[in-house]
Design a protein around this motif. Structure first.
Motif, PDB file in Angstrom:
ATOM      1  N   GLU A  36       0.903  -1.222   0.171  1.00 41.06           N
ATOM      2  CA  GLU A  36       0.175   0.004  -0.126  1.00 41.06           C
ATOM      3  C   GLU A  36       0.865   1.090   0.078  1.00 41.06           C
ATOM      4  O   GLU A  36       0.395   2.374  -0.656  1.00 41.06           O
ATOM      5  N   LYS A  37       1.913   1.163   0.697  1.00 43.19           N
ATOM      6  CA  LYS A  37       3.157   2.129   0.801  1.00 43.19           C
ATOM      7  C   LYS A  37       4.302   1.564   0.357  1.00 43.19           C
ATOM      8  O   LYS A  37       4.851   0.923   0.829  1.00 43.19           O
ATOM      9  N   LEU A  38       5.107   2.404  -0.690  1.00 43.76           N
ATOM     10  CA  LEU A  38       6.275   1.883  -1.103  1.00 43.76           C
ATOM     11  C   LEU A  38       7.151   2.250  -0.106  1.00 43.76           C
ATOM     12  O   LEU A  38       7.019   2.938   0.928  1.00 43.76           O
ATOM     13  N   VAL A  39       8.544   1.578  -0.222  1.00 47.31           N
ATOM     14  CA  VAL A  39       9.558   1.719   0.565  1.00 47.31           C
ATOM     15  C   VAL A  39      10.566   2.234  -0.230  1.00 47.31           C
ATOM     16  O   VAL A  39      11.059   1.855  -1.142  1.00 47.31           O
ATOM     17  N   VAL A  40      11.225   3.383   0.644  1.00 43.74           N
ATOM     18  CA  VAL A  40      12.261   3.901  -0.147  1.00 43.74           C
ATOM     19  C   VAL A  40      13.679   3.567   0.481  1.00 43.74           C
ATOM     20  O   VAL A  40      13.516   3.956   1.694  1.00 43.74           O
ATOM     21  N   VAL A  41      14.657   3.178  -0.126  1.00 42.05           N
ATOM     22  CA  VAL A  41      15.857   2.730   0.401  1.00 42.05           C
ATOM     23  C   VAL A  41      16.825   3.205  -0.246  1.00 42.05           C
ATOM     24  O   VAL A  41      16.838   3.803  -1.469  1.00 42.05           O
ATOM     25  N   ALA A  42      18.124   3.741   0.281  1.00 44.65           N
ATOM     26  CA  ALA A  42      19.520   3.858  -0.406  1.00 44.65           C
ATOM     27  C   ALA A  42      20.313   2.891  -0.427  1.00 44.65           C
ATOM     28  O   ALA A  42      20.469   2.078   0.540  1.00 44.65           O
ATOM     29  N   LEU A  43      20.793   2.435  -1.646  1.00 39.47           N
ATOM     30  CA  LEU A  43      21.650   1.266  -2.025  1.00 39.47           C
ATOM     31  C   LEU A  43      22.904   1.786  -2.647  1.00 39.47           C
ATOM     32  O   LEU A  43      22.862   2.814  -3.339  1.00 39.47           O
ATOM     33  N   PRO A  44      23.954   1.298  -2.536  1.00 41.77           N
ATOM     34  CA  PRO A  44      25.167   1.388  -3.283  1.00 41.77           C
ATOM     35  C   PRO A  44      24.953   1.578  -4.798  1.00 41.77           C
ATOM     36  O   PRO A  44      24.264   0.614  -5.462  1.00 41.77           O
ATOM     37  N   GLY A  45      25.063   2.573  -5.399  1.00 45.39           N
ATOM     38  CA  GLY A  45      24.992   2.905  -6.879  1.00 45.39           C
ATOM     39  C   GLY A  45      23.623   3.385  -7.401  1.00 45.39           C
ATOM     40  O   GLY A  45      23.421   3.689  -8.273  1.00 45.39           O
ATOM     41  N   PHE A  46      22.641   3.672  -6.127  1.00 41.44           N
ATOM     42  CA  PHE A  46      21.448   4.340  -6.487  1.00 41.44           C
ATOM     43  C   PHE A  46      21.562   5.546  -5.307  1.00 41.44           C
ATOM     44  O   PHE A  46      21.588   5.227  -4.324  1.00 41.44           O
ATOM     45  N   ALA A  47      21.013   6.603  -6.128  1.00 40.10           N
ATOM     46  CA  ALA A  47      20.568   7.640  -4.997  1.00 40.10           C
ATOM     47  C   ALA A  47      19.577   7.021  -4.022  1.00 40.10           C
ATOM     48  O   ALA A  47      19.508   7.237  -2.858  1.00 40.10           O
ATOM     49  N   ARG A  48      18.530   6.834  -4.544  1.00 41.70           N
ATOM     50  CA  ARG A  48      17.276   6.229  -3.862  1.00 41.70           C
ATOM     51  C   ARG A  48      16.726   5.185  -4.743  1.00 41.70           C
ATOM     52  O   ARG A  48      16.496   5.412  -5.877  1.00 41.70           O
ATOM     53  N   ARG A  49      15.939   4.124  -4.134  1.00 45.10           N
ATOM     54  CA  ARG A  49      15.511   3.175  -4.630  1.00 45.10           C
ATOM     55  C   ARG A  49      13.853   3.021  -4.159  1.00 45.10           C
ATOM     56  O   ARG A  49      13.926   2.727  -3.122  1.00 45.10           O
TER      57      ARG A  49
END
Length: 88
Positions: free
Chosen positions: A15-28
């Motif tokens: 219902e609600k997306l989860v935003v994460v920071a991973l190496p190589g991505f500013a945010r996912r």
């Protein structure tokens, strides 16, 4: 011989997306258990610890329709917090 019916995989989104920071991505933006399980399996920075293991189990269970996708989302968020990757 006894044949068992294979459980279909459900790919329901959260219902609600989860935003994460991973190496190589500013945010996912992670939209559901399928995408979360892929991240946990292939590019997660800390592949150990109880929250990580629980998140993998929960995401797989959600895909097999044994728990709700929202239960898997909560466990994925805990794993992201433990890995210091949780943004929202």
């Amino acid at each position: 011989m006894h044949l068992t019916k294979e459980q279909p995989m459900v790919t329901g989104n959260w219902e609600k997306l989860v935003v994460v920071a991973l190496p190589g991505f500013a945010r996912r933006e992670v939209t559901g258990p399928f995408e979360a399980l892929a991240l946990l399996s292939e590019g997660w920075p800390t592949m150990a610890g109880a929250p990580f293991i629980k998140a993998k189990i929960s995401c797989r269970a959600a895909l097999e329709d044994r728990i709700t996708p929202e239960q898997a989302r909560r466990d994925f968020e805990k794993a992201a917090r433990e890995a210091s990757r949780f943004l929202s």
